[in-house]
Design an enzyme around this catalytic site. Structure first.
Site, PDB file in Angstrom:
ATOM      1  CG  ASP A  35      45.935  55.155  27.008  1.00 22.59           C
ATOM      2  OD1 ASP A  35      46.341  54.624  25.965  1.00 22.59           O
ATOM      3  OD2 ASP A  35      46.324  56.171  27.231  1.00 22.59           O
ATOM      4  N   GLY A  36      43.070  51.484  28.560  1.00 26.39           N
ATOM      5  CA  GLY A  36      42.934  50.472  29.145  1.00 26.39           C
ATOM      6  C   GLY A  36      43.188  49.130  28.851  1.00 26.39           C
ATOM      7  CG  HIS A  37      41.178  47.836  25.245  1.00 27.69           C
ATOM      8  ND1 HIS A  37      40.181  48.908  24.659  1.00 27.69           N
ATOM      9  CD2 HIS A  37      40.188  46.892  25.690  1.00 27.69           C
ATOM     10  CE1 HIS A  37      39.146  48.535  24.686  1.00 27.69           C
ATOM     11  NE2 HIS A  37      39.031  47.415  25.274  1.00 27.69           N
ATOM     12  CG  ASP A 151      34.242  45.253  31.882  1.00 26.16           C
ATOM     13  OD1 ASP A 151      33.237  45.434  31.608  1.00 26.16           O
ATOM     14  OD2 ASP A 151      35.393  45.448  31.393  1.00 26.16           O
ATOM     15  CB  VAL A 177      43.479  52.561  32.378  1.00 23.97           C
ATOM     16  CG1 VAL A 177      44.063  53.662  31.841  1.00 23.97           C
ATOM     17  CG2 VAL A 177      44.492  51.283  32.583  1.00 23.97           C
ATOM     18  CG  MET A 185      40.374  55.293  29.955  1.00 22.63           C
ATOM     19  SD  MET A 185      42.044  55.213  29.086  1.00 22.63           S
ATOM     20  CE  MET A 185      42.885  56.844  29.708  1.00 22.63           C
TER      21      MET A 185
HETATM   22  P1  AMP Z   1      35.904  45.313  26.129  1.00 22.84           P
HETATM   23  O1  AMP Z   1      36.815  45.642  24.863  1.00 22.84           O
HETATM   24  O2  AMP Z   1      35.203  46.498  26.604  1.00 22.84           O
HETATM   25  O3  AMP Z   1      35.418  44.045  26.134  1.00 22.84           O
HETATM   26  O4  AMP Z   1      37.204  45.102  27.252  1.00 22.84           O
HETATM   27  C1  AMP Z   1      38.342  44.219  26.918  1.00 22.84           C
HETATM   28  C2  AMP Z   1      38.991  43.901  28.273  1.00 22.84           C
HETATM   29  O5  AMP Z   1      39.451  45.468  28.522  1.00 22.84           O
HETATM   30  C3  AMP Z   1      38.144  43.608  29.447  1.00 22.84           C
HETATM   31  O6  AMP Z   1      38.836  42.704  30.065  1.00 22.84           O
HETATM   32  C4  AMP Z   1      38.076  44.803  30.056  1.00 22.84           C
HETATM   33  O7  AMP Z   1      37.849  44.604  31.438  1.00 22.84           O
HETATM   34  C5  AMP Z   1      39.323  45.564  29.943  1.00 22.84           C
HETATM   35  N1  AMP Z   1      39.146  47.023  30.123  1.00 22.84           N
HETATM   36  C6  AMP Z   1      38.391  47.743  29.551  1.00 22.84           C
HETATM   37  N2  AMP Z   1      38.392  49.149  30.061  1.00 22.84           N
HETATM   38  C7  AMP Z   1      39.440  48.924  30.935  1.00 22.84           C
HETATM   39  C8  AMP Z   1      39.881  50.173  31.920  1.00 22.84           C
HETATM   40  N3  AMP Z   1      39.677  51.219  31.894  1.00 22.84           N
HETATM   41  N4  AMP Z   1      40.844  49.778  32.749  1.00 22.84           N
HETATM   42  C9  AMP Z   1      41.403  48.149  32.541  1.00 22.84           C
HETATM   43  N5  AMP Z   1      40.785  47.334  31.804  1.00 22.84           N
HETATM   44  C10 AMP Z   1      39.765  47.743  31.006  1.00 22.84           C
END
Ligand code: AMP
Length: 277
Positions: A35-37, A151, A177, A185
């Site tokens: 759900d963050g993505h 991040d 999120v 997440m």
């Molecule tokens: P990742 O797939 O982990 O490289 O993350 C891709 C994007 O999703 C990055 O910009 C992360 O900061 C963002 N992201 C990962 N987890 C979260 C979260 N819990 N809430 C908001 N954005 C997130």
């Protein structure tokens, strides 16, 4: 939703959208969507005419002892979630497509904001991030790109690189999120057993503790960081830190600053952060 496995196909598709007068949003990810993505995709859908999502597990940003081979890659489920969330263009290149000649001879290195915390603990990590993001921005072209505050240091690095290289991209930071109990997440949360999942709450609780003592009037950075460290005494803490804007180190905690933590919990390395009001 159009699926683009090639750089050329994706680049041309986004260019066609712009030529037709549509604005492009871009959400770079490594997949294993949660759900963050989805919240980043939602922000893009809300403010742009079309939304591109990239899924690429970037080998350059993993250290030799990190989880590159184990990183979850549930591609079919990701594609279904992306389409349901309103993604119009899914860019999912292979490693060979992104890095065809093996060892790159170009490396994007951002100094300053990369030197502490994650940058100090994961040598080469931010070079891998800034190199792939520069490449993705070069492929996508002018767009609004959405990154999570989860991040935080990465967001600072991407912002800095985009400004320094005059890239035609508007970088938008989006709030973290969390699970209902506070755990941020992360695609890496799937590595946690039930008991490790419980221990992982130490990170968000430490940040809550930091925020609460600041709200209670404490301004001394070292005191706030010690309180966070103490709240994380049951996990293998890597840092509990306070930074100002642009990852600057400061003795006094002020509104707009950030509190950040990192710890190893079982097989997972977890990070989290919060803004100081
Ligand atoms: P990742 O797939 O982990 O490289 O993350 C891709 C994007 O999703 C990055 O910009 C992360 O900061 C963002 N992201 C990962 N987890 C979260 C979260 N819990 N809430 C908001 N954005 C997130």
């Amino acid at each position: 939703m159009e699926l683009h496995p090639t750089i050329d196909g994706f680049r041309k598709a986004i260019q066609r959208e712009r030529d037709a007068g549509r604005t492009a949003g871009f959400v770079p990810t490594m997949g294993a969507l949660h759900d963050g993505h989805i919240s980043l995709i939602a922000k893009s859908v809300e403010s742009c005419d079309v939304t591109a999502l990239s899924i690429f597990v970037n080998p350059l940003q993993f250290g030799p002892t990190e989880d590159l081979s184990k990183y979850p890659r549930p591609f079919e489920a990701d594609a279904a979630k992306a389409e349901a969330a309103g993604v119009t263009h899914l860019f999912a290149p292979s490693v060979d497509e992104m890095y065809p000649v093996g060892q790159l001879q170009t490396n994007v290195h951002v100094s300053g904001v990369t030197e502490m915390l994650e940058g100090a603990l994961r040598p080469g990590h931010f070079d891998g991030v800034s190199t792939v993001v520069a490449k993705l921005f070069g492929i996508a072209g002018p767009c609004r790109a959405f990154f999570g505050e989860k991040d935080w240091q990465q967001l600072e690095v991407v912002r800095r690189m985009t400004i320094d290289l005059s890239l035609p991209v508007e970088v938008v930071g989006c709030p973290i999120v969390r699970e209902p109990d506070g755990l941020a997440m992360s695609s890496r949360n799937v590595y946690l057993s039930d008991s490790e999942r419980e221990s992982a709450l130490a990170l968000s609780r430490a940040l809550e503790q930091g925020v609460s003592i600041v709200a209670g009037g404490e301004k001394d950075s070292a005191t706030v960081c010690s309180a966070m460290l103490e709240a994380m005494s049951d996990v293998d803490t890597q840092y509990a830190a306070h930074v100002g804007p642009g990852m600057t180190s400061k003795d006094i905690v002020e509104p707009g600053d950030r509190l950040l933590v990192a710890a190893k919990v079982g097989p997972a390395r977890l990070i989290d952060n919060v803004g100081v009001q």
